[in-house]
Design a protein around this motif. Sequence first.
Motif, PDB file in Angstrom:
ATOM      1  N   ALA A 167       0.828  -1.229   0.000  1.00  0.00           N
ATOM      2  CA  ALA A 167       0.140   0.057  -0.054  1.00  0.00           C
ATOM      3  C   ALA A 167       0.769   1.303  -0.071  1.00  0.00           C
ATOM      4  CB  ALA A 167      -0.879   0.025   1.190  1.00  0.00           C
ATOM      5  N   TRP A 168       1.786   1.293   0.758  1.00  0.00           N
ATOM      6  CA  TRP A 168       2.726   2.381   0.831  1.00  0.00           C
ATOM      7  C   TRP A 168       3.456   2.366  -0.448  1.00  0.00           C
ATOM      8  CZ3 TRP A 168       8.191   3.165   0.007  1.00  0.00           C
ATOM      9  CH2 TRP A 168       8.724   4.332   0.689  1.00  0.00           C
ATOM     10  N   LEU A 169       4.068   1.534  -1.137  1.00  0.00           N
ATOM     11  CA  LEU A 169       4.606   1.591  -2.410  1.00  0.00           C
ATOM     12  C   LEU A 169       3.676   2.054  -3.738  1.00  0.00           C
ATOM     13  CD1 LEU A 169       6.447  -1.656  -2.614  1.00  0.00           C
ATOM     14  CD2 LEU A 169       7.747   0.658  -2.613  1.00  0.00           C
ATOM     15  N   GLN A 170       2.314   1.850  -3.307  1.00  0.00           N
ATOM     16  CA  GLN A 170       1.244   2.179  -4.263  1.00  0.00           C
ATOM     17  C   GLN A 170       1.063   3.748  -4.336  1.00  0.00           C
ATOM     18  OE1 GLN A 170      -1.560  -1.270  -3.530  1.00  0.00           O
ATOM     19  NE2 GLN A 170      -2.153  -0.611  -5.637  1.00  0.00           N
ATOM     20  N   GLY A 171       1.105   4.112  -2.968  1.00  0.00           N
ATOM     21  CA  GLY A 171       0.824   5.487  -2.740  1.00  0.00           C
ATOM     22  C   GLY A 171       2.268   6.372  -3.358  1.00  0.00           C
ATOM     23  N   LYS A 172       3.469   5.719  -3.106  1.00  0.00           N
ATOM     24  CA  LYS A 172       4.612   6.569  -3.510  1.00  0.00           C
ATOM     25  C   LYS A 172       4.868   6.474  -5.071  1.00  0.00           C
ATOM     26  CE  LYS A 172       9.706   6.225  -3.025  1.00  0.00           C
ATOM     27  NZ  LYS A 172      10.037   7.407  -2.401  1.00  0.00           N
ATOM     28  N   TYR A 173       4.506   5.336  -5.636  1.00  0.00           N
ATOM     29  CA  TYR A 173       4.780   5.139  -7.343  1.00  0.00           C
ATOM     30  C   TYR A 173       3.565   5.247  -8.094  1.00  0.00           C
ATOM     31  CZ  TYR A 173       9.646   3.961  -5.812  1.00  0.00           C
ATOM     32  OH  TYR A 173      10.732   4.219  -4.988  1.00  0.00           O
ATOM     33  N   GLU A 174       2.560   4.826  -7.602  1.00  0.00           N
ATOM     34  CA  GLU A 174       1.151   4.821  -8.364  1.00  0.00           C
ATOM     35  C   GLU A 174       1.119   3.723  -9.201  1.00  0.00           C
ATOM     36  OE1 GLU A 174       0.354   8.767  -9.824  1.00  0.00           O
ATOM     37  OE2 GLU A 174       0.153   9.668  -7.742  1.00  0.00           O
ATOM     38  N   THR A 175       2.094   3.588 -10.111  1.00  0.00           N
ATOM     39  CA  THR A 175       2.260   2.605 -11.150  1.00  0.00           C
ATOM     40  C   THR A 175       3.163   1.384 -10.945  1.00  0.00           C
ATOM     41  OG1 THR A 175       3.333   3.704 -12.735  1.00  0.00           O
ATOM     42  CG2 THR A 175       0.982   4.180 -12.579  1.00  0.00           C
ATOM     43  N   LEU A 176       2.889   0.494 -11.299  1.00  0.00           N
ATOM     44  CA  LEU A 176       4.058  -0.682 -11.324  1.00  0.00           C
ATOM     45  C   LEU A 176       5.162  -0.289 -12.331  1.00  0.00           C
ATOM     46  CD1 LEU A 176       1.960  -3.816 -11.179  1.00  0.00           C
ATOM     47  CD2 LEU A 176       3.665  -3.086  -9.467  1.00  0.00           C
ATOM     48  N   ASP A 177       4.840   0.097 -13.396  1.00  0.00           N
ATOM     49  CA  ASP A 177       5.792   0.693 -14.298  1.00  0.00           C
ATOM     50  C   ASP A 177       7.032   1.878 -13.697  1.00  0.00           C
ATOM     51  OD1 ASP A 177       4.999  -0.792 -16.462  1.00  0.00           O
ATOM     52  OD2 ASP A 177       3.886   0.889 -17.450  1.00  0.00           O
ATOM     53  N   ALA A 178       6.291   2.492 -12.903  1.00  0.00           N
ATOM     54  CA  ALA A 178       7.153   3.680 -12.348  1.00  0.00           C
ATOM     55  C   ALA A 178       8.032   2.917 -11.074  1.00  0.00           C
ATOM     56  CB  ALA A 178       6.224   4.815 -11.510  1.00  0.00           C
ATOM     57  N   LEU A 179       7.596   2.062 -10.397  1.00  0.00           N
ATOM     58  CA  LEU A 179       8.013   1.170  -9.527  1.00  0.00           C
ATOM     59  C   LEU A 179       9.226   0.338  -9.922  1.00  0.00           C
ATOM     60  CD1 LEU A 179       7.349  -0.685  -6.446  1.00  0.00           C
ATOM     61  CD2 LEU A 179       8.088  -1.987  -8.267  1.00  0.00           C
ATOM     62  N   ASN A 180       8.779  -0.347 -11.096  1.00  0.00           N
ATOM     63  CA  ASN A 180       9.779  -1.050 -11.982  1.00  0.00           C
ATOM     64  C   ASN A 180      11.113  -0.357 -12.493  1.00  0.00           C
ATOM     65  OD1 ASN A 180       8.886  -3.750 -11.500  1.00  0.00           O
ATOM     66  ND2 ASN A 180       7.261  -3.363 -13.174  1.00  0.00           N
ATOM     67  N   ARG A 181      10.819   1.095 -12.907  1.00  0.00           N
ATOM     68  CA  ARG A 181      11.918   1.777 -13.285  1.00  0.00           C
ATOM     69  C   ARG A 181      12.881   2.181 -12.113  1.00  0.00           C
ATOM     70  NH1 ARG A 181       7.765   4.150 -16.544  1.00  0.00           N
ATOM     71  NH2 ARG A 181       7.372   5.657 -15.227  1.00  0.00           N
ATOM     72  N   ALA A 182      12.237   2.622 -10.900  1.00  0.00           N
ATOM     73  CA  ALA A 182      12.669   2.953  -9.760  1.00  0.00           C
ATOM     74  C   ALA A 182      13.800   1.847  -9.109  1.00  0.00           C
ATOM     75  CB  ALA A 182      11.752   3.556  -8.847  1.00  0.00           C
ATOM     76  N   TRP A 183      13.272   0.755  -9.263  1.00  0.00           N
ATOM     77  CA  TRP A 183      13.901  -0.499  -8.785  1.00  0.00           C
ATOM     78  C   TRP A 183      14.845  -1.189  -9.586  1.00  0.00           C
ATOM     79  CZ3 TRP A 183      10.302  -3.658  -5.084  1.00  0.00           C
ATOM     80  CH2 TRP A 183       9.968  -2.826  -4.003  1.00  0.00           C
ATOM     81  N   TRP A 184      14.855  -0.572 -11.030  1.00  0.00           N
ATOM     82  CA  TRP A 184      15.762  -1.256 -12.067  1.00  0.00           C
ATOM     83  C   TRP A 184      15.236  -2.756 -12.026  1.00  0.00           C
ATOM     84  CZ3 TRP A 184      18.125   2.058 -15.112  1.00  0.00           C
ATOM     85  CH2 TRP A 184      18.962   1.394 -16.097  1.00  0.00           C
ATOM     86  N   ASP A 215      13.663   1.396   0.055  1.00  0.00           N
ATOM     87  CA  ASP A 215      12.330   1.611   0.265  1.00  0.00           C
ATOM     88  C   ASP A 215      11.693   1.021   1.550  1.00  0.00           C
ATOM     89  OD1 ASP A 215      11.614   3.626  -1.505  1.00  0.00           O
ATOM     90  OD2 ASP A 215      11.017   2.261  -3.102  1.00  0.00           O
ATOM     91  N   PHE A 216      12.125  -0.159   1.829  1.00  0.00           N
ATOM     92  CA  PHE A 216      11.303  -0.727   3.033  1.00  0.00           C
ATOM     93  C   PHE A 216      11.837  -0.065   4.249  1.00  0.00           C
ATOM     94  CE2 PHE A 216      11.062  -4.423   6.277  1.00  0.00           C
ATOM     95  CZ  PHE A 216       9.787  -4.572   5.930  1.00  0.00           C
ATOM     96  N   LYS A 217      13.145   0.372   4.418  1.00  0.00           N
ATOM     97  CA  LYS A 217      13.377   1.155   5.386  1.00  0.00           C
ATOM     98  C   LYS A 217      12.707   2.599   5.477  1.00  0.00           C
ATOM     99  CE  LYS A 217      18.077  -0.810   6.525  1.00  0.00           C
ATOM    100  NZ  LYS A 217      18.139  -1.973   5.677  1.00  0.00           N
ATOM    101  N   ARG A 218      12.486   3.290   4.494  1.00  0.00           N
ATOM    102  CA  ARG A 218      11.693   4.321   4.595  1.00  0.00           C
ATOM    103  C   ARG A 218      10.332   4.133   4.775  1.00  0.00           C
ATOM    104  NH1 ARG A 218      14.037   5.340  -1.463  1.00  0.00           N
ATOM    105  NH2 ARG A 218      15.583   7.174  -1.088  1.00  0.00           N
ATOM    106  N   PHE A 219       9.621   2.875   4.448  1.00  0.00           N
ATOM    107  CA  PHE A 219       8.428   2.431   4.602  1.00  0.00           C
ATOM    108  C   PHE A 219       8.197   2.137   6.105  1.00  0.00           C
ATOM    109  CE2 PHE A 219       6.475  -1.804   5.689  1.00  0.00           C
ATOM    110  CZ  PHE A 219       5.352  -1.470   5.888  1.00  0.00           C
ATOM    111  N   THR A 220       9.109   1.317   6.831  1.00  0.00           N
ATOM    112  CA  THR A 220       9.339   1.214   7.984  1.00  0.00           C
ATOM    113  C   THR A 220       9.330   2.329   8.925  1.00  0.00           C
ATOM    114  OG1 THR A 220      10.244  -0.991   7.670  1.00  0.00           O
ATOM    115  CG2 THR A 220      10.563  -0.243  10.089  1.00  0.00           C
ATOM    116  N   SER A 221       9.963   3.278   8.779  1.00  0.00           N
ATOM    117  CA  SER A 221      10.038   4.674   9.328  1.00  0.00           C
ATOM    118  C   SER A 221       8.766   5.228   9.271  1.00  0.00           C
ATOM    119  CB  SER A 221      11.093   5.733   8.728  1.00  0.00           C
ATOM    120  OG  SER A 221      11.179   6.856   9.553  1.00  0.00           O
ATOM    121  N   ASP A 222       7.969   5.075   8.249  1.00  0.00           N
ATOM    122  CA  ASP A 222       6.724   5.904   8.057  1.00  0.00           C
ATOM    123  C   ASP A 222       5.775   5.240   8.975  1.00  0.00           C
ATOM    124  OD1 ASP A 222       7.948   7.707   6.694  1.00  0.00           O
ATOM    125  OD2 ASP A 222       6.964   7.123   4.673  1.00  0.00           O
TER     126      ASP A 222
END
Length: 637
Positions: A167-184, A215-222
């Motif tokens: 859920a946190w990733l969906q809020g951050k990246y909105e689309t899987l394409d954006a996440l896949n680019r960010a995560w290479w 991103d998981f550390k950022r998510f855990t902090s949040d």
Amino acid sequence: MDWPNGVDGLCYGGDYNPEQWPESVWDNDVALMREAGVNLVTIGVFSWAALEPREGEYDFGWLDRIMDRLHDGGIAVDLATPTASPPPWFTLAHPDALGERPDGTRQIHGSRDTYDVHAPAYREASLRIAGALAERYAAHPALAMWHVHNEYGTTSHSVHAERAFRAWLQGKYETLDALNRAWWGAFWSQRYSDWDQIMAPRATQYLTNPAQELDFKRFTSDALLDHYRAQRNLLHRAGPDIPITTNFVFGPWVPVDQWRWAGEVDLVAFDSYPGAADRTAEQHSALHADLARSWAGGDPWLLMEQSAGTVHTPDGSIPKGPGRMARHSMIHISRGSKGAMFFQWRSGRGGAEQWHSALVPHAGEHTRTFREVVDLGQALPALAETADEPVEADTAILWSPESWWATGGHASLPAPFDYFENVAQIHRVLRDRGVVADFASPEGDLSKYATVIAPSTYVLSSAASENLRWFTAGGGRLVASYLTGAVDEHCQVWLGGFLGGLTDLFGVRVLEHLPQPDGEVRALWNFGNAERFCELLEMRGAQCVTQYAGGELTEDRPAVTVNPFGKGEAWYVSCKLVDEAWDRLFEALELNGPGSAGVDVVDRGRWRYIINHTDTETRIGRTIVPAGGWAVDRRPE
């Protein structure tokens, strides 16, 4: 900023655990607190089982009685919510609310911090006990402050965490394409086609994805911050005038971005536990204090915990010699803490921390430690008028939690790399030169500083890069060391010469990273030595300050450079300098202060704090400070 209600002057005291002792001890405790000058104690941090022995059944009688006793004794209470240690009945009833390690092992009850902050049952139980405390004690005359939880930092890799992570990733990246680019995601076939395919970083056959880890550390902090906010909001509704905080703890295992958290507390509180018994204990105490003050935006903050009689090291507890407890306390007070608090009041007879030192040792009040506690308590009231004067600093060191997270033991690095040690080294050398430095966020306001130092700031976002460009162009002096700006906020390499895309600012390109074997040093012309890491530079307009004096690839190549940029200048250090080389550079930059190695001098408005950690008398200006002593005097006109 709010301050503990009903506490005049500096705060003095610490964690008090009356539920561990028969009530026959309590009156003696209050009498000893009065003798020592204690005016604030923290209660209830680990008291959940005593407060709620069975689900929904509360026993507040003992807490009522001790709150009343403390109030009658003139001692204020920092009342904690006990959510850092759920009781046995909870973990047995809700095994899915126990944390999971990356290898899938579920923790069991029997220690502290045995919870999964993402589990609905844990969140519900946390708010229930916090609400019960708020309803009963919000109007109690002893209550000075709420203390939410304890040392947030527990990570879980459970199914609850994975669900919240998606859920946190969906809020951050909105689309899987954006996440896949960010995560290479094209690498190693890690491209995701459905959100449900994404897991928390777990133990894998080989290396994990560094962008996913970060991103998981950022998510855990949040997620931890959200848990804090939920309790804070509930407590605030019950008593809007009572300040609320939580105690920050510092270490590589803590996925908490204190820059973000600091704006959510009414005052920054910090627990300081240096990890070495030599002069590193003093160095780390000063570093902790400067970090806490900087997180607080220069406002007063509070040292919530420290150890009274020992320094805790990996090899065991080492006793603090005479006067060292007071000197450690004064390091923090001089650098902005509005008091000195400790863990704990009375040494426990049993439990995992039974040998943790305390204000009242196992041997009782007729001890050296307690005499020093009384002496410090008697001295602090005279310092109250100095507490609101700001600490003066025109130099800042960048502190990047994300650089620490991204380099903490991760194998996808050019070489093994200790981010914290690089930060601590800069702070250490400046302190030995008498310079009191702030810390600053890479994306924060840098306008008040003449010099900003970026020690190997590995993760540099586009926003941070532009912030450094703006700072330098406006007249600031930027000093960055090797691996700064190696990757962006997604752990993707900055192409074209690294440096966060700031090759024009520094006037150089980094062509290669050149790790060195441990123990091997590389000489610099007229500058000292480098060790463990260096870089091959290409000059793009910068001036060479010093060159490498040897090495197959580096001989006569630039090692330290400076480049005019706008109204300022950017210095680049392409290697890990030893302390003496950093000292030589800071001498060239005229970074000096009134203190020296072994003698802290901190100027605060009209006042000057002097702490002498040496075994000889020292004189600073007109003030003479005995060996191992401290003084606060008006600054010379």
